[in-house]
Design a protein around this motif. Sequence first.
Motif, PDB file in Angstrom:
ATOM      1  N   VAL A  48      -5.457  -4.834  -1.019  1.00 49.56           N
ATOM      2  CA  VAL A  48      -4.602  -3.836  -1.652  1.00 49.56           C
ATOM      3  C   VAL A  48      -5.235  -2.471  -1.432  1.00 49.56           C
ATOM      4  CG1 VAL A  48      -3.619  -2.998  -3.820  1.00 49.56           C
ATOM      5  CG2 VAL A  48      -3.773  -5.464  -3.376  1.00 49.56           C
ATOM      6  N   ILE A  49      -4.438  -1.551  -0.924  1.00 46.64           N
ATOM      7  CA  ILE A  49      -4.878  -0.183  -0.675  1.00 46.64           C
ATOM      8  C   ILE A  49      -4.014   0.727  -1.535  1.00 46.64           C
ATOM      9  CG2 ILE A  49      -5.130   1.620   1.066  1.00 46.64           C
ATOM     10  CD1 ILE A  49      -5.134  -0.761   3.133  1.00 46.64           C
ATOM     11  N   GLU A  50      -4.651   1.485  -2.415  1.00 48.45           N
ATOM     12  CA  GLU A  50      -3.917   2.376  -3.312  1.00 48.45           C
ATOM     13  C   GLU A  50      -4.495   3.773  -3.182  1.00 48.45           C
ATOM     14  OE1 GLU A  50      -2.569   0.043  -7.126  1.00 48.45           O
ATOM     15  OE2 GLU A  50      -4.722  -0.226  -6.795  1.00 48.45           O
ATOM     16  N   GLY A  51      -3.612   4.764  -3.161  1.00 44.71           N
ATOM     17  CA  GLY A  51      -4.093   6.129  -3.049  1.00 44.71           C
ATOM     18  C   GLY A  51      -2.991   7.137  -3.251  1.00 44.71           C
ATOM     19  N   LYS A  52      -3.323   8.364  -2.856  1.00 40.15           N
ATOM     20  CA  LYS A  52      -2.389   9.464  -3.023  1.00 40.15           C
ATOM     21  C   LYS A  52      -2.648  10.496  -1.947  1.00 40.15           C
ATOM     22  CE  LYS A  52      -0.876  12.850  -6.505  1.00 40.15           C
ATOM     23  NZ  LYS A  52      -0.239  13.659  -5.539  1.00 40.15           N
ATOM     24  N   PHE A  53      -1.567  10.970  -1.336  1.00 34.84           N
ATOM     25  CA  PHE A  53      -1.683  12.105  -0.441  1.00 34.84           C
ATOM     26  C   PHE A  53      -1.999  13.308  -1.311  1.00 34.84           C
ATOM     27  CE2 PHE A  53       0.840   9.218   2.100  1.00 34.84           C
ATOM     28  CZ  PHE A  53       0.212   9.327   3.334  1.00 34.84           C
ATOM     29  N   VAL A  54      -2.963  14.139  -0.919  1.00 35.95           N
ATOM     30  CA  VAL A  54      -3.410  15.234  -1.754  1.00 35.95           C
ATOM     31  C   VAL A  54      -2.260  16.147  -2.152  1.00 35.95           C
ATOM     32  CG1 VAL A  54      -4.917  17.257  -1.858  1.00 35.95           C
ATOM     33  CG2 VAL A  54      -5.759  15.119  -0.879  1.00 35.95           C
ATOM     34  N   ARG A  55      -1.360  16.417  -1.248  1.00 32.35           N
ATOM     35  CA  ARG A  55      -0.203  17.251  -1.569  1.00 32.35           C
ATOM     36  C   ARG A  55       1.075  16.435  -1.407  1.00 32.35           C
ATOM     37  NH1 ARG A  55      -3.816  20.965  -0.299  1.00 32.35           N
ATOM     38  NH2 ARG A  55      -3.638  23.161  -0.706  1.00 32.35           N
ATOM     39  N   GLY A  56       1.104  15.300  -2.079  1.00 27.29           N
ATOM     40  CA  GLY A  56       2.288  14.475  -1.900  1.00 27.29           C
ATOM     41  C   GLY A  56       2.292  13.244  -2.766  1.00 27.29           C
ATOM     42  N   ASP A  57       2.913  12.210  -2.231  1.00 25.88           N
ATOM     43  CA  ASP A  57       3.194  10.995  -2.972  1.00 25.88           C
ATOM     44  C   ASP A  57       1.999  10.048  -3.057  1.00 25.88           C
ATOM     45  OD1 ASP A  57       5.906  11.648  -3.347  1.00 25.88           O
ATOM     46  OD2 ASP A  57       6.399  10.915  -1.344  1.00 25.88           O
ATOM     47  N   ALA A  58       2.062   9.207  -4.073  1.00 29.80           N
ATOM     48  CA  ALA A  58       1.129   8.091  -4.183  1.00 29.80           C
ATOM     49  C   ALA A  58       1.591   6.993  -3.225  1.00 29.80           C
ATOM     50  CB  ALA A  58       1.111   7.569  -5.618  1.00 29.80           C
ATOM     51  N   PHE A  59       0.663   6.130  -2.811  1.00 31.56           N
ATOM     52  CA  PHE A  59       1.027   5.007  -1.960  1.00 31.56           C
ATOM     53  C   PHE A  59       0.265   3.769  -2.393  1.00 31.56           C
ATOM     54  CE2 PHE A  59      -2.299   7.422   0.252  1.00 31.56           C
ATOM     55  CZ  PHE A  59      -3.264   6.453   0.451  1.00 31.56           C
ATOM     56  N   ARG A  60       0.840   2.632  -2.059  1.00 29.92           N
ATOM     57  CA  ARG A  60       0.215   1.332  -2.329  1.00 29.92           C
ATOM     58  C   ARG A  60       0.664   0.375  -1.243  1.00 29.92           C
ATOM     59  NH1 ARG A  60       0.703  -3.693  -5.130  1.00 29.92           N
ATOM     60  NH2 ARG A  60      -1.183  -4.138  -6.332  1.00 29.92           N
ATOM     61  N   PHE A  61      -0.303  -0.266  -0.591  1.00 32.71           N
ATOM     62  CA  PHE A  61      -0.008  -1.222   0.473  1.00 32.71           C
ATOM     63  C   PHE A  61      -0.734  -2.518   0.178  1.00 32.71           C
ATOM     64  CE2 PHE A  61      -0.437   2.953   2.634  1.00 32.71           C
ATOM     65  CZ  PHE A  61       0.893   3.154   2.913  1.00 32.71           C
ATOM     66  N   VAL A  69       2.168  -5.945   6.438  1.00 30.04           N
ATOM     67  CA  VAL A  69       1.839  -4.938   5.437  1.00 30.04           C
ATOM     68  C   VAL A  69       3.124  -4.546   4.716  1.00 30.04           C
ATOM     69  CG1 VAL A  69       0.844  -2.642   5.028  1.00 30.04           C
ATOM     70  CG2 VAL A  69      -0.010  -4.056   6.931  1.00 30.04           C
ATOM     71  N   VAL A  70       3.100  -4.615   3.400  1.00 29.47           N
ATOM     72  CA  VAL A  70       4.230  -4.190   2.587  1.00 29.47           C
ATOM     73  C   VAL A  70       3.708  -3.214   1.547  1.00 29.47           C
ATOM     74  CG1 VAL A  70       5.582  -6.302   2.906  1.00 29.47           C
ATOM     75  CG2 VAL A  70       3.993  -6.140   0.996  1.00 29.47           C
ATOM     76  N   GLY A  71       4.582  -2.335   1.097  1.00 28.38           N
ATOM     77  CA  GLY A  71       4.157  -1.399   0.069  1.00 28.38           C
ATOM     78  C   GLY A  71       5.169  -0.312  -0.153  1.00 28.38           C
ATOM     79  N   ASP A  72       4.666   0.782  -0.703  1.00 30.35           N
ATOM     80  CA  ASP A  72       5.543   1.914  -0.953  1.00 30.35           C
ATOM     81  C   ASP A  72       4.764   3.217  -0.839  1.00 30.35           C
ATOM     82  OD1 ASP A  72       4.608   2.730  -3.831  1.00 30.35           O
ATOM     83  OD2 ASP A  72       4.948   0.577  -3.936  1.00 30.35           O
ATOM     84  N   VAL A  73       5.505   4.252  -0.480  1.00 34.59           N
ATOM     85  CA  VAL A  73       5.005   5.621  -0.469  1.00 34.59           C
ATOM     86  C   VAL A  73       5.983   6.384  -1.338  1.00 34.59           C
ATOM     87  CG1 VAL A  73       4.490   7.660   0.905  1.00 34.59           C
ATOM     88  CG2 VAL A  73       4.058   5.381   1.853  1.00 34.59           C
ATOM     89  N   GLY A  74       5.504   6.861  -2.489  1.00 34.47           N
ATOM     90  CA  GLY A  74       6.423   7.454  -3.448  1.00 34.47           C
ATOM     91  C   GLY A  74       7.426   6.392  -3.863  1.00 34.47           C
ATOM     92  N   SER A  75       8.685   6.690  -3.710  1.00 34.07           N
ATOM     93  CA  SER A  75       9.721   5.719  -4.069  1.00 34.07           C
ATOM     94  C   SER A  75      10.287   4.991  -2.853  1.00 34.07           C
ATOM     95  CB  SER A  75      10.856   6.431  -4.814  1.00 34.07           C
ATOM     96  OG  SER A  75      11.421   7.422  -3.987  1.00 34.07           O
ATOM     97  N   LYS A  76       9.698   5.209  -1.681  1.00 34.09           N
ATOM     98  CA  LYS A  76      10.195   4.584  -0.455  1.00 34.09           C
ATOM     99  C   LYS A  76       9.389   3.325  -0.127  1.00 34.09           C
ATOM    100  CE  LYS A  76      11.105   5.426   4.383  1.00 34.09           C
ATOM    101  NZ  LYS A  76      11.086   6.373   5.485  1.00 34.09           N
ATOM    102  N   GLU A  77      10.096   2.201   0.028  1.00 32.99           N
ATOM    103  CA  GLU A  77       9.441   0.957   0.419  1.00 32.99           C
ATOM    104  C   GLU A  77       9.179   0.978   1.919  1.00 32.99           C
ATOM    105  OE1 GLU A  77      11.498  -2.527  -0.898  1.00 32.99           O
ATOM    106  OE2 GLU A  77      11.585  -1.824  -2.966  1.00 32.99           O
ATOM    107  N   VAL A  78       8.033   0.441   2.313  1.00 38.87           N
ATOM    108  CA  VAL A  78       7.669   0.379   3.725  1.00 38.87           C
ATOM    109  C   VAL A  78       7.181  -1.024   4.062  1.00 38.87           C
ATOM    110  CG1 VAL A  78       7.080   2.834   3.903  1.00 38.87           C
ATOM    111  CG2 VAL A  78       5.316   1.181   3.288  1.00 38.87           C
ATOM    112  N   ALA A  79       7.318  -1.392   5.322  1.00 41.38           N
ATOM    113  CA  ALA A  79       6.796  -2.659   5.823  1.00 41.38           C
ATOM    114  C   ALA A  79       6.509  -2.474   7.308  1.00 41.38           C
ATOM    115  CB  ALA A  79       7.801  -3.782   5.607  1.00 41.38           C
ATOM    116  N   PHE A  80       5.367  -2.982   7.739  1.00 40.98           N
ATOM    117  CA  PHE A  80       5.003  -2.946   9.152  1.00 40.98           C
ATOM    118  C   PHE A  80       3.929  -3.999   9.374  1.00 40.98           C
ATOM    119  CE2 PHE A  80       2.561   0.226   6.866  1.00 40.98           C
ATOM    120  CZ  PHE A  80       1.257   0.080   7.340  1.00 40.98           C
ATOM    121  N   ARG A  81       3.477  -4.130  10.608  1.00 40.32           N
ATOM    122  CA  ARG A  81       2.492  -5.148  10.945  1.00 40.32           C
ATOM    123  C   ARG A  81       1.258  -4.505  11.558  1.00 40.32           C
ATOM    124  NH1 ARG A  81       4.110 -10.030  10.189  1.00 40.32           N
ATOM    125  NH2 ARG A  81       2.490 -11.011  11.409  1.00 40.32           N
TER     126      ARG A  81
END
Length: 111
Positions: A48-61, A69-81
Amino acid sequence: MLRSTLTMIALGFAAPAIAGSVKPVSIGSFEGQKFEYSTRLADADAVVIEGKFVRGDAFRFTVKPDGHVVGDVGSKEVAFRVSKKEADELAASLKTPQIAQNAPTFRSGSN
């Protein structure tokens, strides 16, 4: 550009931290986007990778052992390999004691 940034974060490219299954906050930059994040080993060797862009959204993967890889950046869900080898190496880095040659900078307070 977002996908490549997420991939770099998911692969944990920042300096290694001191031993344990949780790495302290690391600070990174990719293509001009600065971020802080931490990694931890979850069930079944998922990372699990959790963080925040300094001038932007939080993320969790969540990087699964098969490289999905599944997760989100702000309110946007993301998935990739990522490759299984990369996922295995990331999980192994959290299992194996490491001593940081250049200890990461820790921040306190708000940005």
